[in-house]
Design a protein around this motif. Structure first.
Motif, PDB file in Angstrom:
ATOM      1  N   GLU A   4       0.829  -1.211   0.000  1.00 24.52           N
ATOM      2  CA  GLU A   4       0.000   0.000   0.000  1.00 24.52           C
ATOM      3  C   GLU A   4       0.860   1.256   0.000  1.00 24.52           C
ATOM      4  N   ASP A   5       1.907   1.272   0.837  1.00 27.34           N
ATOM      5  CA  ASP A   5       2.817   2.423   0.885  1.00 27.34           C
ATOM      6  C   ASP A   5       3.561   2.584  -0.437  1.00 27.34           C
ATOM      7  N   PHE A   6       3.989   1.467  -1.008  1.00 23.47           N
ATOM      8  CA  PHE A   6       4.691   1.501  -2.293  1.00 23.47           C
ATOM      9  C   PHE A   6       3.790   2.112  -3.372  1.00 23.47           C
ATOM     10  N   ARG A   7       2.571   1.616  -3.462  1.00 19.86           N
ATOM     11  CA  ARG A   7       1.628   2.102  -4.481  1.00 19.86           C
ATOM     12  C   ARG A   7       1.341   3.586  -4.289  1.00 19.86           C
ATOM     13  N   PHE A  36       8.340   3.027 -15.049  1.00 19.37           N
ATOM     14  CA  PHE A  36       9.431   3.328 -14.115  1.00 19.37           C
ATOM     15  C   PHE A  36       9.441   2.399 -12.896  1.00 19.37           C
ATOM     16  N   ALA A  37       8.342   1.653 -12.686  1.00 26.54           N
ATOM     17  CA  ALA A  37       8.299   0.724 -11.553  1.00 26.54           C
ATOM     18  C   ALA A  37       7.282  -0.373 -11.826  1.00 26.54           C
ATOM     19  N   MET A  38       7.571  -1.547 -11.288  1.00 29.96           N
ATOM     20  CA  MET A  38       6.610  -2.642 -11.367  1.00 29.96           C
ATOM     21  C   MET A  38       6.791  -3.557 -10.166  1.00 29.96           C
ATOM     22  N   VAL A  39       5.683  -4.245  -9.831  1.00 35.43           N
ATOM     23  CA  VAL A  39       5.696  -5.072  -8.628  1.00 35.43           C
ATOM     24  C   VAL A  39       4.688  -6.201  -8.775  1.00 35.43           C
ATOM     25  N   ASP A  40       4.999  -7.335  -8.163  1.00 35.64           N
ATOM     26  CA  ASP A  40       4.050  -8.445  -8.076  1.00 35.64           C
ATOM     27  C   ASP A  40       3.189  -8.167  -6.846  1.00 35.64           C
TER      28      ASP A  40
END
Length: 123
Positions: A4-7, A36-40
């Motif tokens: 949540e913080d990352f998003r 510029f960013a990606m996450v599972d």
């Protein structure tokens, strides 16, 4: 850092959009249509961020949580384990670096459009 913080932090930058262009688990953040960013989102075990090639290699040497970008150009992308011992401030710094690196490499026309969006937000 949690998902949540990352998003929330990724979305705090000007002109950022999010989506799932690859599959239902991989959340991608773009500025002016450039990633510029990606996450599972399911496991949140790896954040991929764009990075200057020299700095990318240095960070890999300094931090065990930083490895060459998973499924990305290994020279220009790092994968970061957000569940390791890294401080959130440091991860946020790398997210901002990734965003700025992409913005700096946008065509001037897109940079101007982004600047206009920012001016409107400030009004």
């Amino acid at each position: 850092m949690n998902i949540e913080d990352f998003r929330e932090y990724c979305l705090s930058f000007n002109g950022v959009t999010e989506g799932y262009p690859f599959d239902e688990d991989t959340l991608v953040f773009k500025v002016m249509d450039k990633m510029f960013a990606m996450v599972d989102v399911e496991s949140f075990e790896r954040i991929n961020l764009k990075c200057d090639p020299v700095k990318a290699a240095m960070l890999r040497d300094l931090y065990q949580e930083v490895t060459p970008g998973y499924h990305m150009n290994k020279r220009h992308w790092n994968s970061i384990n957000p569940k390791g011992d890294l401080d959130d401030v440091l991860i946020k710094e790398w997210i901002e670096d990734s965003y700025n690196l992409v913005v700096e490499n946008l065509p001037r026309k897109k940079q101007k459009k982004l600047e206009k969006m920012e001016e409107k937000e400030e009004d």
